[in-house]
Design an enzyme around this catalytic site. Structure first.
Site, PDB file in Angstrom:
ATOM      1  N   SER A   9       0.824  -1.206   0.000  1.00 51.35           N
ATOM      2  CA  SER A   9       0.000   0.000   0.000  1.00 51.35           C
ATOM      3  C   SER A   9       0.867   1.268   0.000  1.00 51.35           C
ATOM      4  O   SER A   9       1.702   1.422  -0.888  1.00 51.35           O
ATOM      5  CB  SER A   9      -0.937  -0.051   1.213  1.00 51.35           C
ATOM      6  OG  SER A   9      -1.939   0.902   1.102  1.00 51.35           O
TER       7      SER A   9
ATOM      8  N   ASP B  58      -9.454  -5.451  -5.245  1.00 53.43           N
ATOM      9  CA  ASP B  58      -8.856  -4.394  -4.426  1.00 53.43           C
ATOM     10  C   ASP B  58      -9.432  -3.030  -4.802  1.00 53.43           C
ATOM     11  O   ASP B  58      -9.237  -2.556  -5.913  1.00 53.43           O
ATOM     12  CB  ASP B  58      -7.332  -4.412  -4.630  1.00 53.43           C
ATOM     13  CG  ASP B  58      -6.576  -3.665  -3.561  1.00 53.43           C
ATOM     14  OD1 ASP B  58      -7.120  -2.682  -3.026  1.00 53.43           O
ATOM     15  OD2 ASP B  58      -5.434  -4.071  -3.275  1.00 53.43           O
TER      16      ASP B  58
ATOM     17  N   HIS C 270      -7.351  -5.573  -0.710  1.00 53.53           N
ATOM     18  CA  HIS C 270      -6.204  -4.884  -0.109  1.00 53.53           C
ATOM     19  C   HIS C 270      -5.620  -5.574   1.128  1.00 53.53           C
ATOM     20  O   HIS C 270      -4.411  -5.696   1.268  1.00 53.53           O
ATOM     21  CB  HIS C 270      -6.623  -3.458   0.252  1.00 53.53           C
ATOM     22  CG  HIS C 270      -5.531  -2.452   0.172  1.00 53.53           C
ATOM     23  ND1 HIS C 270      -4.904  -2.130  -1.016  1.00 53.53           N
ATOM     24  CD2 HIS C 270      -4.936  -1.688   1.113  1.00 53.53           C
ATOM     25  CE1 HIS C 270      -3.993  -1.212  -0.787  1.00 53.53           C
ATOM     26  NE2 HIS C 270      -3.989  -0.929   0.498  1.00 53.53           N
TER      27      HIS C 270
END
Ligand SMILES: *[C@@H]1O[C@H](CO)[C@@H](O)[C@H](O)[C@H]1NC(C)=O
Ligand SMILES: *[C@@H]1O[C@H](CO)[C@@H](O)[C@H](O)[C@H]1NC(C)=O
Ligand SMILES: *[C@@H]1O[C@H](CO)[C@@H](O)[C@H](O)[C@H]1NC(C)=O
Ligand SMILES: *[C@@H]1O[C@H](CO)[C@@H](O)[C@H](O)[C@H]1NC(C)=O
Length: 413
Positions: free
Chosen positions: A185, A355, A388
């Site tokens: 991320s 995601d 995610h």
């Protein structure tokens, strides 16, 4: 509506909070309720609470950045069964960098058989876990107190130019070996930006980007759309200097108000924010709720919101041409040119079809900017069912992602 506690515990996975910051004052307290001294760090720190208990050796390290922040790092120097993997050889160092609103502990919540740092240690790597300024064990500075606004005067630009170079130099100095990098991320964005600026040219060996965020313009969850429409226009130059505490009272009240917008489904906030994670263990999510979210700078969240809004990867925008002129000598903030990443740097990118933060179209933009990369140095993996959080906490991430990461690093030796 979900109970507030749950709501905010899930918020750390969110970039969307970036969009919901109103331009008035501070969220949460700036008092140092998480402040720890060195002694407490040893007893309550990440090594003691999350690594030693599983029978692994672990060292706490302190790293000072050029602008005075004191970061904590954890090193797992070897596997649980000593001599595993690279016995006899010097072990390869790996630096693992978490995302926004969490800290390094997020990697360690699953069982030792399932979590990335311990899997890497058991495979014979020398594992270093980084923690970003402002998180629980990184609230010290050589001259500032975390209760002062000046302590929070930074965005991800400073993570690129100060935090990452500091931890790279530290690990390199300790190990005298080039380093494999893993980011998740925001950890991918600062890695990409940093490598494109040539910061780690002499210390970086290869890089794995999990759930990469770089371009963010296709992030389009209901909550995100509402928040963006309501607030992105209000971002101004003067409110960025404060702590953003996702557990704070004001953040809580504000996000609750967002949940009242039509079409925003806060019953399933985790899905609304990160996408439909396929493979989370409920007990891990419980642990996550207990240990995260972590504070960051409001300015950092604003900078991320700008990245969503503007569709470019650029430095923090001071919001007015004259202010930008003052800071950068140009009316627009300078752009990070991802294409400048050395073309022979071995790169592994793993992204998920579900995601919501690392949208497939945005990953495509990232891959486009790497289109001149040496073909045999760029590996990509697409996982249809992953969202995610699966990349950090998925119970089957070992089989699906981490084994590929290990293979990728072993191929560089
Ligand atoms: C924050 O840093 C900028 C420079 O990056 C400086 O111009 C500004 O005065 C600082 N603000 C505070 C409150 O420290
Ligand atoms: C590198 O390590 C040596 C010995 O541990 C230390 O004296 C030196 O200050 C370190 N340098 C940096 C840049 O961290
Ligand atoms: C979920 O977590 C618990 C507690 O760590 C563990 O006992 C259980 O085996 C885990 N389940 C899976 C499928 O990994
Ligand atoms: C970015 O870098 C690439 C390769 O170094 C170069 O060809 C391109 O012109 C640069 N783009 C911008 C906008 O500077």
């Amino acid at each position: 509506m979900a109970p507030p506690e749950l709501l905010f515990s899930l918020a750390p996975l969110s970039l969307l909070l970036a969009l919901v910051v109103e331009p008035h004052g501070t969220y949460g307290s700036t008092t140092g309720s998480f402040r720890v001294n060195d002694g407490a760090l040893e007893v309550n720190g990440i090594c003691a609470t999350s690594v030693n208990i599983h029978g692994y050796k672990c060292q706490e390290h302190k790293v000072e950045t050029e602008d005075g922040y004191v970061l904590s790092m954890q090193r797992i120097p070897e596997g649980r069964v000593e001599g595993n993997g690279g016995a006899g050889n010097k072990k390869q160092p790996i630096l693992i960098q978490h995302g926004v609103l969490v800290d390094g502990m997020a990697w360690l919540l699953n069982s030792p058989q399932e979590n990335l740092p311990m899997i890497l240690a058991d495979k014979g790597f020398d594992v270093w876990i980084a923690n970003t300024r402002g998180t629980r064990f990184c609230r010290k500075h050589v001259s500032l107190d975390s209760g002062q606004p000046e302590f929070w005067n930074w965005s991800w630009d400073e993570l690129v130019s100060f935090d990452l170079p500091a931890v790279f130099d530290f690990v390199f100095n300790q190990t005298q070996q080039k380093i494999h990098y893993i980011g998740h991320s925001l950890g991918t964005l600062i890695g990409l930006a940093s490598f494109s600026e040539g910061h780690q040219a002499d210390t970086l060996k290869s890089a794995a980007f999990l759930s990469p965020i770089a371009y963010l313009s296709h992030m389009n969850t209901a909550l995100g759309t509402v928040a963006a429409k309501a607030f992105v226009g209000k971002i101004t130059t003067w409110f960025g200097v404060a702590e953003f505490n996702p557990k704070g009272q004001q953040a809580s009240v504000f996000l609750k108000s967002l949940c009242n917008y039509p079409g925003v489904d806060c019953y399933d906030l985790l899905t609304a924010i990160t996408g439909k994670n396929c493979c989370l263990n409920f007990s891990t999510v419980d642990l996550f709720i207990k240990n995260e979210p972590q504070s960051t700078a409001t300015k950092n969240m604003v900078h991320l919101a700008q990245t969503v809004r503007d569709g470019v990867i650029a430095k923090y925008n001071y919001g007015r041409p004259d202010y930008n002129q003052m800071h950068y000598g140009a009316s627009k903030p300078p752009v990070y040119n991802i294409s400048n990443i050395p073309r022979d740097l071995p790169i592994f990118i793993s992204y998920g079809g579900q995601d919501a933060l690392s949208d497939v179209q945005d990953v495509q933009l990232l891959l486009d900017s790497l289109k001149f990369h040496d073909a045999n140095k760029l590996m990509t993996q697409f996982i249809k069912d992953y969202a995610h959080a699966d990349f950090v906490m998925g119970t089957d991430a070992k089989d699906i992602v981490y084994n590929q990461v290990v293979q990728f690093f072993q191929n560089q030796q």
